[in-house]
Enzyme design. Structure first.
Site, PDB file in Angstrom:
ATOM      1  N   GLY A   1       0.848  -1.182   0.000  1.00  0.00           N
ATOM      2  CA  GLY A   1       0.000   0.000   0.000  1.00  0.00           C
ATOM      3  C   GLY A   1       0.882   1.229   0.000  1.00  0.00           C
ATOM      4  O   GLY A   1       0.823   2.055   0.912  1.00  0.00           O
TER       5      GLY A   1
ATOM      6  N   GLU B   1       0.610  -1.238  -4.844  1.00  0.00           N
ATOM      7  CA  GLU B   1      -0.544  -0.358  -4.697  1.00  0.00           C
ATOM      8  C   GLU B   1      -1.688  -0.894  -5.549  1.00  0.00           C
ATOM      9  O   GLU B   1      -1.488  -1.300  -6.689  1.00  0.00           O
ATOM     10  CB  GLU B   1      -0.138   1.069  -5.132  1.00  0.00           C
ATOM     11  CG  GLU B   1      -1.239   2.080  -5.150  1.00  0.00           C
ATOM     12  CD  GLU B   1      -1.925   2.278  -3.804  1.00  0.00           C
ATOM     13  OE1 GLU B   1      -1.233   2.478  -2.798  1.00  0.00           O
ATOM     14  OE2 GLU B   1      -3.166   2.227  -3.773  1.00  0.00           O
ATOM     15  N   LEU B   2      -2.857  -0.892  -4.965  1.00  0.00           N
ATOM     16  CA  LEU B   2      -4.007  -1.471  -5.654  1.00  0.00           C
ATOM     17  C   LEU B   2      -4.654  -0.472  -6.613  1.00  0.00           C
ATOM     18  O   LEU B   2      -5.181  -0.833  -7.650  1.00  0.00           O
ATOM     19  CB  LEU B   2      -5.017  -1.955  -4.604  1.00  0.00           C
ATOM     20  CG  LEU B   2      -6.288  -2.626  -5.087  1.00  0.00           C
ATOM     21  CD1 LEU B   2      -5.992  -3.780  -6.018  1.00  0.00           C
ATOM     22  CD2 LEU B   2      -7.080  -3.137  -3.897  1.00  0.00           C
TER      23      LEU B   2
ATOM     24  N   ASN C   1      -2.757  -6.562  -5.913  1.00  0.00           N
ATOM     25  CA  ASN C   1      -3.479  -6.731  -4.664  1.00  0.00           C
ATOM     26  C   ASN C   1      -2.625  -7.582  -3.734  1.00  0.00           C
ATOM     27  O   ASN C   1      -2.534  -8.797  -3.897  1.00  0.00           O
ATOM     28  CB  ASN C   1      -4.816  -7.416  -4.972  1.00  0.00           C
ATOM     29  CG  ASN C   1      -5.681  -7.537  -3.750  1.00  0.00           C
ATOM     30  OD1 ASN C   1      -5.207  -7.431  -2.622  1.00  0.00           O
ATOM     31  ND2 ASN C   1      -6.958  -7.760  -3.971  1.00  0.00           N
ATOM     32  N   ALA C   2      -1.994  -6.920  -2.785  1.00  0.00           N
ATOM     33  CA  ALA C   2      -1.059  -7.636  -1.915  1.00  0.00           C
ATOM     34  C   ALA C   2      -1.766  -8.653  -1.023  1.00  0.00           C
ATOM     35  O   ALA C   2      -1.168  -9.622  -0.589  1.00  0.00           O
ATOM     36  CB  ALA C   2      -0.277  -6.648  -1.063  1.00  0.00           C
TER      37      ALA C   2
ATOM     38  N   ASP D   1      -5.549   1.358   5.482  1.00  0.00           N
ATOM     39  CA  ASP D   1      -6.963   1.666   5.588  1.00  0.00           C
ATOM     40  C   ASP D   1      -7.506   1.114   6.911  1.00  0.00           C
ATOM     41  O   ASP D   1      -7.340  -0.060   7.192  1.00  0.00           O
ATOM     42  CB  ASP D   1      -7.663   0.979   4.401  1.00  0.00           C
ATOM     43  CG  ASP D   1      -8.922   1.698   4.013  1.00  0.00           C
ATOM     44  OD1 ASP D   1      -9.477   2.384   4.879  1.00  0.00           O
ATOM     45  OD2 ASP D   1      -9.333   1.563   2.847  1.00  0.00           O
TER      46      ASP D   1
ATOM     47  N   GLU E   1       0.931  10.593   3.955  1.00  0.00           N
ATOM     48  CA  GLU E   1      -0.050  10.423   5.024  1.00  0.00           C
ATOM     49  C   GLU E   1       0.570  10.796   6.369  1.00  0.00           C
ATOM     50  O   GLU E   1      -0.042  11.466   7.191  1.00  0.00           O
ATOM     51  CB  GLU E   1      -0.505   8.960   5.036  1.00  0.00           C
ATOM     52  CG  GLU E   1      -1.807   8.695   5.715  1.00  0.00           C
ATOM     53  CD  GLU E   1      -2.981   9.336   4.984  1.00  0.00           C
ATOM     54  OE1 GLU E   1      -3.910   9.769   5.677  1.00  0.00           O
ATOM     55  OE2 GLU E   1      -2.959   9.404   3.736  1.00  0.00           O
TER      56      GLU E   1
END
Lengths: 332, 448
Positions: free
Chosen positions: A153, A176-177, A209-210, A232, A309
């Site tokens: 992510g 990263e998705l 998608n990890a 998330d 972030e």
């Protein structure tokens, strides 16, 4: 107004057909001010160039030569449980890391004569695997550099860029998705490579998608460090299974991590921080890293400072909660 | 979103569940599960077995999807779409435990010491339950989970050290069987990655005593692959499309046929393979020295019927069943116990009415001529001379079956499986349409 502009910039990147684009542009021109319209027009043009001519962007368009985040805005969340429609390698030997780290693989083939040969052999074996048996060559494994760090992510790639300088000889990959965000990171890395020749050759980004496909990319015990920064939070109990740290997923992380490898997690959500800590505590293949060691670790301070972030949290002087654990051998 | 859901909604095919067959490890009885019903025939006494069940709920309310005996043969377990797992004592054929799970169960297996029964669900989780009967109520413990992928098969290796799970996302995972299963199985030993479509079934070849067993797996990519499950290394790929018998089969559709069933003979040398839309069985021979699979024989059933399940018994006889029953979805709408009871009765009724074909393939010892290669030769047993005779057929087949009817049902079951397993492919148009209903686009739509 501000809000609206954001929305439209998203639209611009999703629609591809020209007439749709023009229709939207007409609508916008009726609604937005002259200045805003100029912005949008820029965006649309830049998008066209972006994919094809990296170098032009690097020189012009933006003073820094880096892609601008505003043109890569995406939804903040993506459903990790839905069926994916992007290509995923069938197994780790099918991953083409050469494409991601050209400089490293060039070195390997240049210095060692057998290097290229071994790689070719492996490729040939993969091909033969379609209709016959395969015999993996351990020789190729020794000569081919492997990805050792993974940032799951990775978002806009802040951590990768910082880590790249700290560990110039380790290959690291961000996962990263969200398609558009991973596109941004790729552009960013490309621009950085152009701007600083010889640097940033060891980082790359994958759109994947990890939660589902980690074992398709990495072999058993391959990774030395894994990062999960500001994941998330998925507050609802119903959605806890979407959290990136859980007992079942930790089993997969333990599988791809080397003994002694370190897993870094940080969040600004207290509830999630406790969740991650308790899950890591409960898993028999991980143990907490001592405070002394954390002080020595160069990655630790990056956790809260490197990513976008993290900077946001720092700006708002928010609290962060981290959990850093080591992969240990199974007791059994 | 609703309208979109409806367009994908359940057709008739979605509700067909294939018939399953299993044989007691000592060959004393044969079980066929069709719909919500179990049909058990005792070969020693030559009579139908009537089960007794005093647990709650006392019968399966929806289609049974998984059945299994343990190695000793003293336990049997059945589970399925009604989210119930039932554990039976095979001496008295009484149900000793019934557990309700949160999700539909797809596969059942026993640990090698028979102390644990393991079951996998449609959500990708594997649970376990002790087989021993205790006073207090049992709670299933979660062993491991695949990330939101339907687990298609679950096996425990012959030495009992690993759990092998295969899933819809092309993966086969090998996990270490834990010392204390109630605490979960956190250690993954290897992954067997290489299939290019969903994996449907797994089994082990090679002699059990040598400790050198290998894994075979069947998949939607129409291959059977041979693996060293300890390293995850793929040793051989057998593509069933290359066989003439498969290509020449009369069915018109030439698309890749998924492998839907595997069974390995007790000596570990013969792999029997069932294919989608293929009205027979492929027999492959496992070459222990070369670590390869090679084609031995293809046996075509006399009726034009696609088998749905198969099982070798201890005497290397291969039992085959073809058929399917309508699975009545109860969903979560049921509120009253009366409704549930009515639905269950209906499911049992459908299961009773459902017809299946049961056939037996036997090894012919009489070698033809001096040719050594012909020595191992299998033949379809005549209906009249079949083991168990008329009594077995009437118990397991459930009435005089018209082969057309069975064929249609079996085909519907296969379609249902394929629909469940393969990823839905949307056209660009559909994707665009779907985007219009996204929340973040609503604002824009209202504006227009």
């Amino acid at each position: 107004m501000q809000h609206r502009r954001k929305k439209y910039s998203t639209v611009f990147h999703e629609e591809t057909e020209k007439d749709v684009l023009f229709a939207r542009a007409r609508k916008i021109s009726a609604q937005l001010s002259q200045k805003a319209m100029a912005d949008q027009g820029n965006g649309a043009r830049e998008k066209g160039k972006k994919r094809t001519e990296h170098s032009t962007i690097a020189q012009g368009g933006d003073q820094k030569g880096l892609p601008r985040k505003r043109f890569y805005r995406a939804r903040a969340h993506s459903n990790p449980l839905s069926d994916s429609h992007f290509p995923v390698p069938n197994n780790p030997c099918e991953c083409d890391w050469k494409e991601h780290f050209p400089a490293f693989f060039k070195d390997a083939t240049g210095e060692v004569e057998n290097g290229s040969c071994a790689t070719e052999n492996m490729k040939a074996e993969n091909r033969s695997s379609e209709n016959g048996a395969i015999v993996p060559s351990s020789q190729a494994e020794k000569l081919e550099p492997k990805v050792r760090f993974a940032d799951v992510g990775c978002g806009f790639g802040g951590l990768l860029v910082k880590l790249s300088v700290l560990f110039p000889d380790k290959l690291m990959v961000g996962m990263e998705l969200r398609d558009k965000v991973s596109e941004y990171v790729k552009e960013r890395i490309h621009a950085l490579r152009v701007k600083h020749p010889g640097q940033y050759e060891n980082i790359s980004c994958l759109r994947t998608n990890a939660m589902k496909y980690l074992p398709n990319y990495f072999e058993k015990g391959q990774l030395e460090k894994m990062f999960f920064l500001f994941p998330d939070p998925h507050f609802k109990e119903k959605n806890h299974r979407r959290r990136i740290i859980s007992q079942t997923l930790l089993a997969e992380y333990a599988y791809i991590m080397a003994i002694g490898g370190i897993i870094y997690t940080i969040t600004d959500v207290e509830e999630l921080g406790e969740w991650m800590k308790s899950n890591l505590d409960a898993h028999p293949l991980f143990e907490p890293v001592s405070e002394d060691e954390l002080d020595q670790d160069r990655c630790v301070e990056l956790l809260s400072s490197a990513t976008e972030e993290g900077q946001k949290v720092a700006r708002n002087s928010g609290e962060t909660f981290r959990a850093i654990y080591r992969r240990i051998e199974s007791g059994a | 979103m609703e309208d979109h859901g409806a367009s994908l909604g359940a057709g008739v095919g979605d509700m067909m569940a294939p018939a399953l067959i299993s044989v007691h490890p000592d060959g004393s009885c044969v079980v066929v599960a069709i719909g919500a019903g179990l049909r058990i025939f005792d070969l020693l006494r030559n009579e139908q077995v009537v089960v007794s069940d005093e647990t709650v709920p006392a019968r399966h309310g929806e289609a049974i999807r998984a059945i299994s005996f343990n190695d000793k043969g003293n336990f049997f377990s059945s589970a399925g779409d009604d989210k119930l797992v039932k554990l039976w004592n095979t001496e008295s054929w009484s149900c000793i435990k019934t557990i309700r799970l949160p999700k539909k169960v797809t596969s059942v297996a026993f640990s090698k010491d028979s102390k644990w029964v393991l079951f996998a669900d449609k959500f990708g989780a594997v649970y376990t339950l002790p087989t021993a009967v205790k006073e207090e109520k049992d709670e299933p413990a979660q062993l491991l989970a695949h990330c939101c992928s339907i687990i298609t098969d679950l096996e425990v290796t012959s030495e009992g050290k690993y759990i092998v799970t295969s899933d819809r996302d092309f993966k086969i995972r090998v996990s270490v069987f834990p010392a204390d299963p109630l605490k979960g199985a956190p250690e993954i030993w290897s992954y067997c990655l290489g299939h290019t479509s969903f994996v449907t079934c797994t089994a082990f070849v090679g002699s059990q005593t040598s400790g050198q067993q290998l894994l075979v797996s069947g998949s939607g990519d129409s291959t059977v692959r041979l693996w060293d499950y300890k390293t995850g290394k793929m040793l051989h790929v057998f593509d069933t499309n290359e066989l003439e018998a498969v290509r020449d089969d009369k069915t018109v559709d030439c698309a890749a046929r998924a492998v839907i069933g595997l069974s390995v003979s007790p000596d570990g040398s013969i792999v029997a393979v069932l294919l989608e839309r293929f009205t027979g069985v492929l027999l492959l021979e496992y070459d222990d020295l070369g670590k390869r699979l090679k084609h031995l024989q293809s046996i075509i059933l006399s009726e034009h019927v696609v088998p749905t399940s198969l099982a070798f018994d201890v005497a290397s006889r291969l039992w085959i069943v073809a058929g399917a029953a309508e699975s009545i979805e109860l969903g979560d709408q049921l509120v009253t116990p009366e409704e549930a009871a009515a639905a269950e009765a209906r499911a049992q009724m459908t299961a009773k009415m459902a017809v299946a074909h049961v056939r037996l393939i036997v090894r012919c010892s009489g070698a033809v001529g001096q040719d050594a290669e012909k020595a191992a030769h299998y033949e379809l047993s005549e209906k009249e001379s079949m083991l168990g005779g008329e009594a077995l057929l009437s118990t397991l087949e459930g009435g005089r079956a018209d082969s057309g009817e069975v064929a249609v049902a079996a085909e519907a079951a296969e379609q249902a499986m394929r629909k469940l397993m393969s990823k839905r492919q949307y056209t660009l148009q559909e994707r665009e349409n779907r985007k219009r209903f996204r929340n973040d686009k609503k604002f824009e739509r209202n504006e227009v």
